[in-house]
Motif scaffolding. Structure first.
Motif, PDB file in Angstrom:
ATOM      1  N   TRP A 114       0.831  -1.199   0.000  1.00  0.00           N
ATOM      2  CA  TRP A 114       0.000   0.000   0.000  1.00  0.00           C
ATOM      3  C   TRP A 114       0.874   1.262   0.000  1.00  0.00           C
ATOM      4  O   TRP A 114       0.500   2.286  -0.540  1.00  0.00           O
ATOM      5  N   GLY A 138       0.841   1.185  -4.113  1.00  0.00           N
ATOM      6  CA  GLY A 138      -0.461   1.644  -3.662  1.00  0.00           C
ATOM      7  C   GLY A 138      -1.476   0.542  -3.875  1.00  0.00           C
ATOM      8  O   GLY A 138      -1.152  -0.566  -4.324  1.00  0.00           O
ATOM      9  N   GLY A 142      -7.213   2.687  -2.527  1.00  0.00           N
ATOM     10  CA  GLY A 142      -6.745   4.058  -2.433  1.00  0.00           C
ATOM     11  C   GLY A 142      -7.129   4.865  -3.669  1.00  0.00           C
ATOM     12  O   GLY A 142      -7.410   6.067  -3.583  1.00  0.00           O
ATOM     13  N   GLU A 292      -9.963   6.636   5.470  1.00  0.00           N
ATOM     14  CA  GLU A 292     -10.733   6.944   4.264  1.00  0.00           C
ATOM     15  C   GLU A 292     -11.415   8.303   4.391  1.00  0.00           C
ATOM     16  O   GLU A 292     -11.439   9.088   3.432  1.00  0.00           O
ATOM     17  N   ALA A 295      -8.785  11.023   3.866  1.00  0.00           N
ATOM     18  CA  ALA A 295      -8.416  11.156   2.459  1.00  0.00           C
ATOM     19  C   ALA A 295      -9.510  11.849   1.651  1.00  0.00           C
ATOM     20  O   ALA A 295      -9.227  12.549   0.673  1.00  0.00           O
ATOM     21  N   LEU A 360       0.228   5.495   2.436  1.00  0.00           N
ATOM     22  CA  LEU A 360      -0.578   5.358   1.224  1.00  0.00           C
ATOM     23  C   LEU A 360       0.102   6.010   0.027  1.00  0.00           C
ATOM     24  O   LEU A 360       0.181   7.227  -0.081  1.00  0.00           O
ATOM     25  N   GLN A 363      -1.503   8.564  -4.269  1.00  0.00           N
ATOM     26  CA  GLN A 363      -2.602   9.489  -4.028  1.00  0.00           C
ATOM     27  C   GLN A 363      -2.746  10.488  -5.176  1.00  0.00           C
ATOM     28  O   GLN A 363      -3.743  11.212  -5.249  1.00  0.00           O
TER      29      GLN A 363
END
Length: 466
Positions: A114, A138, A142, A292, A295, A360, A363
């Motif tokens: 990840w 990742g 994500g 989550e 994000a 993470l 992104q």
């Protein structure tokens, strides 16, 4: 001579959590020449002996998968893996005994991390196979948090707002002490729901001391949330309280609470992302949804009325640290009031940004799905199938696969709360048209996937290709 790409076999255990992200990966892979079979993990295992030789994408490398991984390899499939539960994990030694098996890992050809933290953690494993490549790609889950893909859920978000109005979302994750069926908890429950000394699926690999301590702590948190739900309804008369239990939990305890309240609703259909986007805020305790929400730019609160520094920070620290933290109801009420008045947005700060960046990858720039398919292409899977096993080895694998299928299907149909009802709860039937609609939504947002086709392979499995 025409080349035959390896079939990418993508099992989905928990439909509401995994399917959307894995469909996105399926589309990216199919667009680049990989035929894909996606569907219920249990039913993929039932049919794996009849699938074309390919690449099986595993979601974990636990000891529980030893026999299936062995069968897959005997049938000529290769195995690549990521770790579905790594964003919230216990300290390294406990994580290794709970989530990793040297027997299982030796059958894995590639591991997709990840982020940097996941890679760093795996590399500490004392029995890590020397030749296992670790790729920091990742994860598709994500990808669907990214701004350019969030509109995928816009219809669901609007529907939820129309249905529930202004609502506070409560996400629970207490399957270890409130399991859907007794065998999946940390300890197997007795007839009256009391804890026994026998380990359930959720406790295999944990030390006695850690399992006992975590069970009692989770039980205390569950009790604090049972008190929290009606207290929130009383304190905030202008909003609805929506409780979204973990898919592996027994929902009855929450329905019992809702029956005593007017504005408490219990629901867990669909992916959590539209629920987060539609809500005013989300309350949790050490749940991945805290990450989550962060994000997505949604304010989240970790409710820590039953607080244990070891379990709440060392074990479940990431989503807690990315959220506002309330250690009693008065603190929670004050933070909630400020969020509802628009005075507080998502918890921010440079330390939180560094933390999520460590955990993470992908992104921005190229999707994690693209990076994963890059690895598959670079490894030669786009040009040929894995090498066939010897006839003798294949026949043993075929026999073991069919024996395992027969025994599992018998076990699934035992009287009482059983694995079949649990399967249907986590992977309800879905149609080709519904899959096509999801793909069309991705295609509209990304301006691609126009050539993707979906066909029904069997009741719970689908083929995706161009």
């Amino acid at each position: 001579m025409a080349t035959t790409a390896s079939t990418l076999i993508i099992p989905v255990e928990n439909q509401v959590r995994e399917l959307d992200a894995k469909l996105l990966l399926s589309c990216v892979a199919a667009e680049r020449g990989f035929p894909v079979v996606i569907g219920s993990r249990a039913y993929i295992h039932f049919e794996v002996a009849s699938l074309p030789r390919g690449i099986y994408l595993a979601k974990s490398m636990r000891r529980l998968s030893n026999s299936m991984f062995r069968i897959l390899r005997m049938l000529g499939h290769e195995i690549v893996a990521w770790e579905e539960e790594v964003l919230v994990h216990p300290p390294a030694d406990t994580y290794f005994s709970l989530r990793l098996s040297p027997v299982t890992m030796k059958n894995v050809s590639h591991f997709f991390a990840w982020g940097q933290e996941n890679s760093d953690l795996i590399k500490q494993y004392p029995q890590l196979p020397e030749n296992l490549p670790i790729h920091i790609t990742g994860n598709p889950r994500g990808d669907i948090l990214r701004p350019e893909i969030r509109a995928y859920f816009s219809v669901e978000v609007e529907h939820l707002r129309e249905t529930y109005g202004n609502f506070i979302l409560i996400n629970t994750n207490f399957s270890s002490v409130n399991p859907f069926i007794p065998s999946i908890g940390m300890f197997i429950s007795g007839k009256n729901g009391e804890k026994t000394s026998r380990r359930g699926q959720g406790g295999i690999g944990l030390s006695d001391e850690f399992a006992e301590g975590l069970w009692h702590h989770k039980k205390a948190i569950l009790e604090s949330f049972k008190q929290l739900i009606p207290a929130l309804e009383r304190a905030f008369p202008d909003v609805t309280i929506v409780v979204r239990p973990h898919p592996s939990e027994n929902l009855q305890v929450y329905h019992n609470i809702a029956a005593q309240c007017r504005r408490v609703k219990v629901a867990n259909e669909g992916n959590v992302i539209p629920w987060l986007l539609a809500s005013k805020t989300m309350i949790h305790n050490g749940c991945t949804t805290g990450l989550e929400a962060y994000a997505l730019g949604i304010p989240a609160i970790s409710y820590l009325a039953a607080f244990n520094e070891y379990y709440d920070y060392d074990f479940q620290g990431l989503p807690t640290k990315l959220s506002y933290q309330s250690f009693n109801f008065d603190e929670l009420e004050e933070t909630l009031s400020r969020i509802l008045r628009g005075e507080l947005g998502v918890a921010d700060g440079e330390e939180r940004k560094k933390l999520i960046d460590y955990y993470l990858t992908a992104q921005q720039d190229r999707l994690a799905c693209e990076r994963i398919v890059d690895v598959l292409e670079d490894s030669g899977y786009a040009r040929s199938q894995p090498a066939a096993s010897s006839i003798a080895k294949y026949m043993v694998g075929w026999a073991l696969a069919n024996l395992k299928t027969t025994l599992t299907q018998l076990y699934m149909r035992r009287p009482g709360p059983n694995r079949l009802s649990y399967h249907n709860h986590r992977f309800p039937e879905i149609s080709v048209a519904q899959i096509e609609q999801k793909i069309a939504q991705f295609g509209h947002l990304l301006n691609r996937f126009q050539t993707i086709k979906v066909t029904q392979h069997s009741r719970y499995l689908f083929k995706i290709n161009t």
